[in-house]
Scaffold this active site. Structure first.
Site, PDB file in Angstrom:
ATOM      1  N   HIS A 118      42.869  53.102  60.521  1.00 51.04           N
ATOM      2  CA  HIS A 118      44.059  53.666  59.886  1.00 51.04           C
ATOM      3  C   HIS A 118      44.017  53.529  58.368  1.00 51.04           C
ATOM      4  O   HIS A 118      43.259  52.729  57.820  1.00 51.04           O
ATOM      5  CB  HIS A 118      45.324  52.993  60.421  1.00 51.04           C
ATOM      6  CG  HIS A 118      45.410  51.532  60.053  1.00 51.04           C
ATOM      7  ND1 HIS A 118      44.891  50.532  60.849  1.00 51.04           N
ATOM      8  CD2 HIS A 118      45.940  50.880  58.979  1.00 51.04           C
ATOM      9  CE1 HIS A 118      45.102  49.355  60.291  1.00 51.04           C
ATOM     10  NE2 HIS A 118      45.736  49.542  59.137  1.00 51.04           N
ATOM     11  N   ASP A 170      46.098  52.631  54.895  1.00 53.18           N
ATOM     12  CA  ASP A 170      47.239  51.965  54.254  1.00 53.18           C
ATOM     13  C   ASP A 170      47.413  52.598  52.885  1.00 53.18           C
ATOM     14  O   ASP A 170      46.617  52.334  51.967  1.00 53.18           O
ATOM     15  CB  ASP A 170      46.978  50.469  54.079  1.00 53.18           C
ATOM     16  CG  ASP A 170      46.961  49.706  55.384  1.00 53.18           C
ATOM     17  OD1 ASP A 170      47.728  50.077  56.288  1.00 53.18           O
ATOM     18  OD2 ASP A 170      46.175  48.748  55.498  1.00 53.18           O
ATOM     19  N   HIS A 227      52.702  51.459  51.585  1.00 54.81           N
ATOM     20  CA  HIS A 227      52.788  50.511  52.700  1.00 54.81           C
ATOM     21  C   HIS A 227      53.356  49.179  52.221  1.00 54.81           C
ATOM     22  O   HIS A 227      54.088  48.502  52.955  1.00 54.81           O
ATOM     23  CB  HIS A 227      51.389  50.338  53.293  1.00 54.81           C
ATOM     24  CG  HIS A 227      51.285  49.338  54.402  1.00 54.81           C
ATOM     25  ND1 HIS A 227      52.202  49.257  55.430  1.00 54.81           N
ATOM     26  CD2 HIS A 227      50.343  48.370  54.665  1.00 54.81           C
ATOM     27  CE1 HIS A 227      51.843  48.296  56.264  1.00 54.81           C
ATOM     28  NE2 HIS A 227      50.728  47.738  55.820  1.00 54.81           N
TER      29      HIS A 227
END
Length: 273
Positions: free
Chosen positions: A89, A91, A95
């Site tokens: 994923h 960030d 975030h």
């Protein structure tokens, strides 16, 4: 909105591994560039997405629910429920920092980058608490030249070979202290502030090593995101790409005000000479 097209000159600087001849010719014949790209090896640096894969312990489990199924409905549709930071994923800076860039504020030009692989897997095999040093970066530059500006720098530890075992990924001792490798501040500052890289990534669940995250210390991730750059976590198959000369493509949905999302990371590798 008219999509932004990267100028050929900028594309050459960002992607030095591709032949300039093909880029020039593609202005007249798009198939020339496509044919050139097809001679390259494509490596998927992402883990398969599933509901029971390793993840940060503070996140709830993901779910996958069938809403419609065949043959009754004539088609199949499923609902996925997961946090943005699930599997391989991204960030984005948002975030950690509300005032910095979210997913939809990161331009497509930051998805395509020279790939730099810092290989410390031997050090990690000897010491799971190993953290990359500035000397590791300088050693890479001694072999390959300066880290190119605009690069995606991936830290190879071979920790992804423990996937998909959550316990092996966390590698906690009897006291609950986690033992897995990570970055350190000096090389990150050198890469982002001196070499002006675009993004970084790693195979573990965190930027910070397990000894730090066991104390809720995420200061290294905070540093990276605080530079208004993004990072990718839980990379895979870095042992299948060279330290230098490849191209990274990081792709994610254009989520409005998104604070994280699973990504597909692909490496385009020059064919063997």
């Amino acid at each position: 909105m008219t999509p932004k097209i990267l100028p050929t000159s900028l594309f050459r600087r960002m992607v030095p591994g591709l032949a300039g001849l093909a880029l020039t010719a593609c202005a007249h014949d798009p198939h020339t560039l496509l044919d050139t790209l097809r001679t390259h090896r494509l490596v998927d640096l992402s883990h398969p997405f599933a509901v029971d894969i390793p993840h940060w312990s503070g996140f709830p489990p993901a779910t996958r629910t069938t809403l419609y199924d065949y043959p009754q409905a004539g088609f199949k549709a499923e609902q996925y429920c997961h946090v943005g930071q699930w599997g391989t994923h991204i960030d984005p800076p948002g975030h950690f920092f509300a005032q910095l860039r979210m997913l939809d504020a990161i331009p497509a030009g930051e998805m395509l980058m020279p790939l730099v692989v810092i290989d410390v897997h031997r050090q990690v095999a000897a010491n799971p608490d190993y953290t990359v040093t500035l000397a590791d970066i300088i050693d890479w530059e001694r072999r390959h030249g300066p880290v190119p500006a605009g690069s995606f720098v991936a830290l190879r530890t071979d920790w992804s070979k423990r996937w998909p075992d959550q316990a092996k990924m966390l590698n906690a001792d009897a006291q609950g202290v986690k033992h897995y490798p990570g970055w350190s501040l000096e090389p990150l500052k050198y890469l982002y502030e001196t070499r002006k890289i675009t993004a970084s990534g790693h195979e573990t669940t965190d930027t910070d090593p397990g000894l730090s995250t066991s104390k809720d210390d995420y200061s290294l991730e905070s540093y990276v995101l605080g530079t208004n750059h993004y990072q990718v976590e839980l990379l895979a198959h870095l042992d299948a790409v060279p330290e230098a000369g490849a191209v990274a493509l990081v792709v994610w949905p254009n989520v409005a005000r998104g604070t994280g999302f699973p990504v597909r990371v692909l490496a385009l590798v020059n064919p063997a000479p």
